[in-house]
Write an enzyme that holds these catalytic residues in place. Sequence first.
Site, PDB file in Angstrom:
ATOM      1  N   LYS A 192       0.687  -1.342   0.397  1.00 41.57           N
ATOM      2  CA  LYS A 192      -0.149   0.207  -0.121  1.00 41.57           C
ATOM      3  C   LYS A 192       0.805   1.057   0.274  1.00 41.57           C
ATOM      4  O   LYS A 192       2.130   1.491   0.223  1.00 41.57           O
ATOM      5  CB  LYS A 192      -0.362   0.259   1.195  1.00 41.57           C
ATOM      6  CG  LYS A 192      -1.929   1.304   1.056  1.00 41.57           C
ATOM      7  CD  LYS A 192      -3.343   0.273   0.336  1.00 41.57           C
ATOM      8  CE  LYS A 192      -4.270   0.994   0.352  1.00 41.57           C
ATOM      9  NZ  LYS A 192      -5.538   0.305  -0.942  1.00 41.57           N
ATOM     10  N   ASP A 203      -6.855   3.628  -4.372  1.00 42.76           N
ATOM     11  CA  ASP A 203      -7.765   4.007  -3.007  1.00 42.76           C
ATOM     12  C   ASP A 203      -8.509   5.660  -3.014  1.00 42.76           C
ATOM     13  O   ASP A 203      -8.495   6.708  -3.850  1.00 42.76           O
ATOM     14  CB  ASP A 203      -6.920   3.975  -1.979  1.00 42.76           C
ATOM     15  CG  ASP A 203      -7.682   3.164  -0.842  1.00 42.76           C
ATOM     16  OD1 ASP A 203      -7.616   2.169  -0.759  1.00 42.76           O
ATOM     17  OD2 ASP A 203      -7.596   4.023  -0.355  1.00 42.76           O
TER      18      ASP A 203
HETATM   19  P1  NDP Z   1     -12.676   8.115  -2.563  1.00 40.90           P
HETATM   20  O1  NDP Z   1     -11.858   8.798  -2.693  1.00 40.90           O
HETATM   21  O2  NDP Z   1     -13.440   7.783  -3.392  1.00 40.90           O
HETATM   22  O3  NDP Z   1     -14.349   8.321  -1.977  1.00 40.90           O
HETATM   23  C1  NDP Z   1     -14.033   8.340  -0.783  1.00 40.90           C
HETATM   24  C2  NDP Z   1     -15.116   9.320   0.402  1.00 40.90           C
HETATM   25  O4  NDP Z   1     -15.161   8.329   1.696  1.00 40.90           O
HETATM   26  C3  NDP Z   1     -15.283  10.131  -0.210  1.00 40.90           C
HETATM   27  O5  NDP Z   1     -16.920  10.373  -0.261  1.00 40.90           O
HETATM   28  C4  NDP Z   1     -14.940  10.967   1.085  1.00 40.90           C
HETATM   29  O6  NDP Z   1     -15.831  12.257   1.242  1.00 40.90           O
HETATM   30  C5  NDP Z   1     -15.039   9.467   2.242  1.00 40.90           C
HETATM   31  N1  NDP Z   1     -14.339  10.032   3.136  1.00 40.90           N
HETATM   32  C6  NDP Z   1     -12.454   9.890   2.686  1.00 40.90           C
HETATM   33  N2  NDP Z   1     -12.267  10.131   3.980  1.00 40.90           N
HETATM   34  C7  NDP Z   1     -13.483  10.380   4.433  1.00 40.90           C
HETATM   35  C8  NDP Z   1     -12.812  10.578   6.192  1.00 40.90           C
HETATM   36  N3  NDP Z   1     -11.289  10.638   6.865  1.00 40.90           N
HETATM   37  N4  NDP Z   1     -14.123  11.034   7.177  1.00 40.90           N
HETATM   38  C9  NDP Z   1     -15.525  10.631   6.320  1.00 40.90           C
HETATM   39  N5  NDP Z   1     -15.379  10.511   5.229  1.00 40.90           N
HETATM   40  C10 NDP Z   1     -14.655  10.134   4.393  1.00 40.90           C
HETATM   41  O7  NDP Z   1     -11.997   6.835  -2.083  1.00 40.90           O
HETATM   42  P2  NDP Z   1     -12.614   5.278  -2.403  1.00 40.90           P
HETATM   43  O8  NDP Z   1     -14.374   5.216  -2.754  1.00 40.90           O
HETATM   44  O9  NDP Z   1     -11.479   4.366  -3.253  1.00 40.90           O
HETATM   45  O10 NDP Z   1     -12.346   3.943  -0.974  1.00 40.90           O
HETATM   46  C11 NDP Z   1     -13.260   4.672  -0.331  1.00 40.90           C
HETATM   47  C12 NDP Z   1     -12.724   2.964   1.081  1.00 40.90           C
HETATM   48  O11 NDP Z   1     -12.926   2.062   0.377  1.00 40.90           O
HETATM   49  C13 NDP Z   1     -11.708   3.241   1.565  1.00 40.90           C
HETATM   50  O12 NDP Z   1     -11.581   3.040   2.735  1.00 40.90           O
HETATM   51  C14 NDP Z   1     -10.539   2.920   0.581  1.00 40.90           C
HETATM   52  O13 NDP Z   1      -9.723   2.373   1.477  1.00 40.90           O
HETATM   53  C15 NDP Z   1     -11.666   1.485   0.538  1.00 40.90           C
HETATM   54  N6  NDP Z   1     -11.114   1.109  -0.875  1.00 40.90           N
HETATM   55  C16 NDP Z   1     -11.418   1.330  -2.024  1.00 40.90           C
HETATM   56  C17 NDP Z   1     -11.440   0.465  -2.998  1.00 40.90           C
HETATM   57  C18 NDP Z   1     -10.930   0.672  -4.569  1.00 40.90           C
HETATM   58  O14 NDP Z   1     -10.765   0.151  -5.738  1.00 40.90           O
HETATM   59  N7  NDP Z   1     -10.931   1.854  -4.553  1.00 40.90           N
HETATM   60  C19 NDP Z   1     -11.265  -0.891  -2.938  1.00 40.90           C
HETATM   61  C20 NDP Z   1     -11.315  -1.966  -1.697  1.00 40.90           C
HETATM   62  C21 NDP Z   1     -11.107  -0.571  -0.599  1.00 40.90           C
HETATM   63  P3  NDP Z   1     -15.167  13.714   0.557  1.00 40.90           P
HETATM   64  O15 NDP Z   1     -14.954  12.993  -1.022  1.00 40.90           O
HETATM   65  O16 NDP Z   1     -15.864  14.682   1.366  1.00 40.90           O
HETATM   66  O17 NDP Z   1     -13.282  13.590   1.337  1.00 40.90           O
HETATM   67  O1  2IT Z   2      -7.714  -1.032  -1.031  1.00 41.54           O
HETATM   68  C1  2IT Z   2      -7.799  -2.354  -1.535  1.00 41.54           C
HETATM   69  O2  2IT Z   2      -8.026  -2.792  -2.437  1.00 41.54           O
HETATM   70  C2  2IT Z   2      -7.293  -1.088  -2.854  1.00 41.54           C
HETATM   71  N1  2IT Z   2      -7.308   0.257  -2.585  1.00 41.54           N
HETATM   72  C3  2IT Z   2      -7.069  -1.221  -4.727  1.00 41.54           C
HETATM   73  C4  2IT Z   2      -6.438  -2.363  -4.693  1.00 41.54           C
HETATM   74  C5  2IT Z   2      -5.925  -2.196  -6.688  1.00 41.54           C
HETATM   75  O3  2IT Z   2      -4.323  -2.613  -6.146  1.00 41.54           O
HETATM   76  O4  2IT Z   2      -6.568  -2.493  -7.248  1.00 41.54           O
END
Ligand code: NDP
Ligand code: 2IT
Length: 446
Positions: free
Chosen positions: A125, A165
């Site tokens: 990561k 992420d």
């Molecule tokens: P994005 O940046 O696309 O979206 C994040 C969302 O969560 C936004 O709405 C953001 O609000 C909100 N957010 C982020 N940090 C905070 C915080 N500290 N407090 C409150 N709200 C918060 O990220 P992703 O959707 O990609 O990721 C979301 C989660 O999913 C994370 O935990 C990530 O690790 C996990 N994840 C992501 C994957 C991926 O493929 N992208 C795969 C697996 C897991 P705002 O817009 O106001 O910042």
């Molecule tokens: O938390 C996760 O699994 C991710 N942000 C996606 C990682 C990836 O390599 O696609």
Amino acid sequence: MNKLAKIYDQVVKRDSHEPEFLQAVREVLESLEPVAEKYPQFLEAGIFERIVEPERTIIFRVPWINDKGEVQVNRGYRVQFNSAIGPYKGGIRFHPSVNLSIIKFLGFEQIFKNSLTGLPMGGGKGGSDFDPKGKSDGEIMRFCQSFMIELSKHIGPDTDVPAGDIGVGAREIGFMYGMYKRLANEFTGVLTGKGLTYGGSIGRTQATGYGLCYFMDEAMKSIKGRSFEGATVVISGAGNVAIYACEKAQQLGAKVVAMCDSTGYIYDKNGIDLQAVKKIKEVERKRIYEYQKYHPDAEYKDGCSGIWSIKCDIALPCATQNELDGEAAKTLVKNGCWAVGEGANMPCTPEAVEIFLKNGLVYAPGKASNAGGVACSGLEMSQNSIRLSWTLEEVDQRLRHIMTDIYRNASAAAKEFGHENNLVVGANIAGFMKVANAMLAQGVAY
Ligand code: NDP
Ligand code: 2IT
């Protein structure tokens, strides 16, 4: 904890200032106690001590110049945690809260998640404390380029393959890929989540959210004989994972009534209008309260934690770590919630998880239920290697199979070790076994 308690104590001593990392390690080691009992060879080979220590941690300066011509400095990280079963693989997070503890917890979880997908990917990561909010495209580009100038020295299509992420989506991946390509003078699949015109996989954008729903569909049907059909759903977040979890939940017949961002949440009793959310968050990059412009009847409240007070059948936390605590869990249970699926990484605190398990909810831990994103990244790596692109149907079908298999493997491991339907124990054990056996086979100095 017995045998593994000592190992956890060592981690506490060494990494006492890393609370999120300790939280993730504790949960995994507690789950693995029966494995240590059954397979003494893992203890003898020091597998547990080794698996909690990253193979390599890289911390670097990221200098860049803002639109006013001022020099800015951020800190960059890449934790290459475990390469026993494949190249390091895992996302990059840009958020002001990023620190070593957060990147280590994410990298540690990624080891087991990637193993669960059945694809050959190790765990890693990265990220930075850079805050993309309010930055111009030019500032984002210069930051991404500077970040990649250092990161490029440590990654490669067979070494370490980063992805997105929080705060890192298609735009950032594009800027980073462009700089990598220029530095390496190679066109390779060194990042995933790339645009479809330059080697990205169709379906990667949707994969985490869709995968979460596929996993939950299987788990809810198997454990409770229930599904998304007719269910009321609350989803935290309004980013990549939340948006596509909402899309698939709606397609599967659910009514999603609430979503949030870091400023507050919206409640739309008529069901969330996802097109409006996409326009606000994906296109305009604005705040979620803009939703009221499209739907004046919807309610908006400041702060995110209140979202869990909304009555629902299924809760899908898709924002960030520790966003759902014990109090929120009690409220959800009191309101009749019967399933919780983690789209985010470690969004539920240990207290919340305990409450869900005690009350017999279907509870899906992120390392199993959000594995669809990295699974599709694995499929992107395969397509890049063979220089072919699969169709959306093909990718989506593979994704669905992978998520169903993860559920079945986690469920079987939970049952085998006497914790039927406890997917925390099941996912940790099922994810661990393959990595542990690979480490054992490769000897101590690997
Ligand atoms: P994005 O940046 O696309 O979206 C994040 C969302 O969560 C936004 O709405 C953001 O609000 C909100 N957010 C982020 N940090 C905070 C915080 N500290 N407090 C409150 N709200 C918060 O990220 P992703 O959707 O990609 O990721 C979301 C989660 O999913 C994370 O935990 C990530 O690790 C996990 N994840 C992501 C994957 C991926 O493929 N992208 C795969 C697996 C897991 P705002 O817009 O106001 O910042
Ligand atoms: O938390 C996760 O699994 C991710 N942000 C996606 C990682 C990836 O390599 O696609």
